[in-house]
Design an enzyme around this catalytic site. Structure first.
Site, mmCIF file in Angstrom:
data_model
loop_
_atom_site.group_PDB
_atom_site.id
_atom_site.type_symbol
_atom_site.label_atom_id
_atom_site.label_comp_id
_atom_site.label_asym_id
_atom_site.label_seq_id
_atom_site.Cartn_x
_atom_site.Cartn_y
_atom_site.Cartn_z
ATOM 1 N N CYS B 162 0.806 -1.223 0.000
ATOM 2 C CA CYS B 162 0.000 0.000 0.000
ATOM 3 C C CYS B 162 0.838 1.271 0.000
ATOM 4 O O CYS B 162 0.291 2.369 -0.101
ATOM 5 C CB CYS B 162 -0.934 0.000 1.205
ATOM 6 N N HIS B 294 -3.318 7.935 5.388
ATOM 7 C CA HIS B 294 -3.412 6.599 4.811
ATOM 8 C C HIS B 294 -4.854 6.132 4.987
ATOM 9 O O HIS B 294 -5.441 5.590 4.062
ATOM 10 C CB HIS B 294 -2.403 5.643 5.468
ATOM 11 N N GLU B 305 -2.748 5.501 13.093
ATOM 12 C CA GLU B 305 -2.327 6.691 12.350
ATOM 13 C C GLU B 305 -2.671 7.964 13.131
ATOM 14 O O GLU B 305 -1.856 8.889 13.209
ATOM 15 C CB GLU B 305 -3.012 6.718 10.972
ATOM 16 N N LYS B 326 -9.692 7.783 0.470
ATOM 17 C CA LYS B 326 -10.054 6.390 0.173
ATOM 18 C C LYS B 326 -11.550 6.171 0.359
ATOM 19 O O LYS B 326 -12.129 5.263 -0.218
ATOM 20 C CB LYS B 326 -9.295 5.426 1.095
ATOM 21 N N HIS B 331 -9.295 1.952 -1.853
ATOM 22 C CA HIS B 331 -7.866 1.763 -1.613
ATOM 23 C C HIS B 331 -7.234 1.174 -2.868
ATOM 24 O O HIS B 331 -7.482 0.023 -3.213
ATOM 25 C CB HIS B 331 -7.692 0.820 -0.420
ATOM 26 N N PHE B 390 1.161 -2.827 4.527
ATOM 27 C CA PHE B 390 1.335 -4.166 5.067
ATOM 28 C C PHE B 390 2.814 -4.514 4.944
ATOM 29 O O PHE B 390 3.466 -4.177 3.951
ATOM 30 C CB PHE B 390 0.545 -5.179 4.225
#
Lengths: 85, 403
Positions: B162, B294, B305, B326, B331, B390
């Site tokens: 990501c 994110h 976050e 997003k 995403h 990830f």
């Protein structure tokens, strides 16, 4: 083997424990199963019983499937097996 | 060190087939997420996504090209054409020899893989199209951009899940910043909205069945999108000499690794990347007006976050705006940072901050100004774009308004 024994075996394998060390009132956390281990356990349960377990890691407390202890997991599976058979 | 500016931008994603369409949708807080449409979708439990709609590959590419271009390559080229046209650059001679393209991507040609596995496993065929490999390799998009625009300098693809696009744009920035080349094409793309792609994600049990609601207390997971975002990164003097329009300045970046867990995010890892980007760009934390989060809409990411932002910014965390687009385009995995950079450019250049839509309930663990549901006008001098992948691989970009 009944549902309880099969679930205990699956959880014991995931936790790398002897099935005799998994008691009905243990939580997965007590057994050292983390979030990835939980998702893997649920997958193994779905495969073993040919059921779909409604579980979303973002809201583990939501929905009908209670993962707070081994006994609640067994109860949830018994219900799903009855519903989905 | 050279100053680096953005002189061209292009995109195609669930919100639109161009930058103006996408920014308009972000201003309106429009949702591009809807029911997925592809073969075997009825066998999925997750059936929503940010699919690119109203798109006909044949209108953009000829038969020979389509034999070689997976959907992620097609999206990349469409976005690159828009970006390069806006920049007004032609690559020839010395410029062509130095300029290159660095793109982010995670899954490669997932649709190609899915179709051909289906053909050999399900349909029992023993023969596949001869171009399967060059079509699915995850550097295919970067290679085709280099060919279409005659870019003969350093070109490659970065895969950090990501965060791929942010890592890619950081690399391209570094090359221009360090004087290796006056121009780089940078960004990323992804298209894994096919049966196998979504089936794999479904297994992880982090996807939402109804909506992406970042930072909202009732959020229940991520929603996938697809598309591409491509930018022209240019050395400031090079851009000035040719009178190019400057969209924003790329001021710095930082990368960090959590070195902790393959899926769970880390506050410390995220905070180190945010803080590092400020240091690299020589920006005071109090000058940051907007962060494109994110913000995946998962329980874990959004609270981690938020905590990282609170740690780095202290009291200023309550004064800055942070939103996750997003919620609108989904995403885009390896392409996500690139499409999200558009929201940073809009905040800096147009003074409009994209909202976090689908926001319904405040969460004490995400107690920041997430610009809920409606875009906001504000003068923003500095914007950050976060990406936390990830695998614990993080990259944060710092952009400045160019004046």
């Amino acid at each position: 083997m009944d549902i309880t024994d099969r679930v205990i075996n699956i959880i014991a394998e995931q936790a790398v424990l002897d099935p005799s060390d998994v008691t009905m009132d243990s939580s997965l956390e007590d057994l050292g199963i983390d979030s990835l281990g939980l998702v893997e356990s649920i997958f193994a349960i779905e495969e073993a019983f040919d059921i779909s377990v409604p579980f979303n890691a973002n809201e583990p407390d939501q929905g009908d499937f209670d993962i707070s202890s081994v006994s609640s997991i067994v109860a949830g599976i018994q219900k799903l097996v009855a519903e989905q058979s | 060190m050279k100053r680096v500016v953005i002189t061209g931008a292009g995109t195609i994603n669930a919100l639109g087939h161009s930058v103006p369409e996408t920014l308009k949708a972000m201003q309106e807080g429009r949702c591009g997420i809807g029911p997925l449409e592809f073969r075997d979708v009825d066998r999925l439990s997750i059936r929503i996504g940010g699919q690119v709609r109203g798109y006909e590959a044949e209108e953009n590419f000829n038969r020979q090209q389509l034999a070689l271009y997976d959907r992620f390559t097609q999206f990349t080229l469409i976005a690159a054409r828009e970006a390069v046209a806006q920049a007004g650059l032609e690559f020839s001679g010395a410029l062509a020899a130095r300029a290159g393209v660095v793109l982010g991507n995670s899954g490669g040609g997932m649709t190609t893989l899915d179709e051909n596995y289906r053909s050999v496993y399900e349909d029992g065929k023993n023969r596949v199209h001869p171009f399967v490999v060059p079509k699915l390799m995850n550097n295919a998009a970067a290679s085709h951009v280099s060919m279409e625009f005659n870019l003969k300098g350093p070109s490659f693809t970065v895969a950090t899940a990501c965060a791929s696009s942010n890592h890619a744009m950081a690399q391209a920035f570094q090359m221009v910043h360090g004087g290796l080349t006056p121009v780089m094409i940078a960004g990323g793309s992804e298209s894994m909205l096919c049966f196998g792609g979504v089936k794999a994600w479904e297994g992880l049990r982090v996807m939402s069945k109804d909506a992406c609601r970042p930072f909202s207390a009732n959020r229940n997971g991520m929603v996938q999108g697809e598309g591409a975002g491509i930018f022209v990164f240019e050395e400031l003097e090079h851009a000035r000499k040719r009178g190019a329009e400057i969209l924003a300045e790329v001021a710095g970046y930082a990368m960090s690794s959590d070195a902790a867990d393959i899926v769970m995010p880390s506050k410390q890892g995220a905070a180190r990347a945010i803080k590092g980007a400020l240091q690299d760009a020589r920006i005071n934390a109090t000058d940051v007006g907007y962060i494109n989060a994110h913000g995946t809409g998962t329980a874990a990411n959004d609270k981690t976050e938020s905590a990282a932002v609170a740690d780095v910014f202290g009291a200023h965390a309550d004064r800055l705006m942070i939103s996750s687009t997003k919620s609108m385009h989904g995403h885009l995995i390896g392409g996500t940072g690139a499409v999200e950079l558009l929201a940073c450019i809009m905040a800096l250049r147009d003074g409009i901050v994209a909202p976090t839509i689908g926001y319904e309930e405040s969460d004490p663990e995400c107690a920041l100004d997430v610009v809920p549901n409606e875009a906001r006008e504000a003068k923003v001098d500095v914007a950050l774009s976060n990406a936390f992948a990830f695998g614990g691989l993080n990259a944060v970009l710092a952009l400045k308004r160019f004046s």
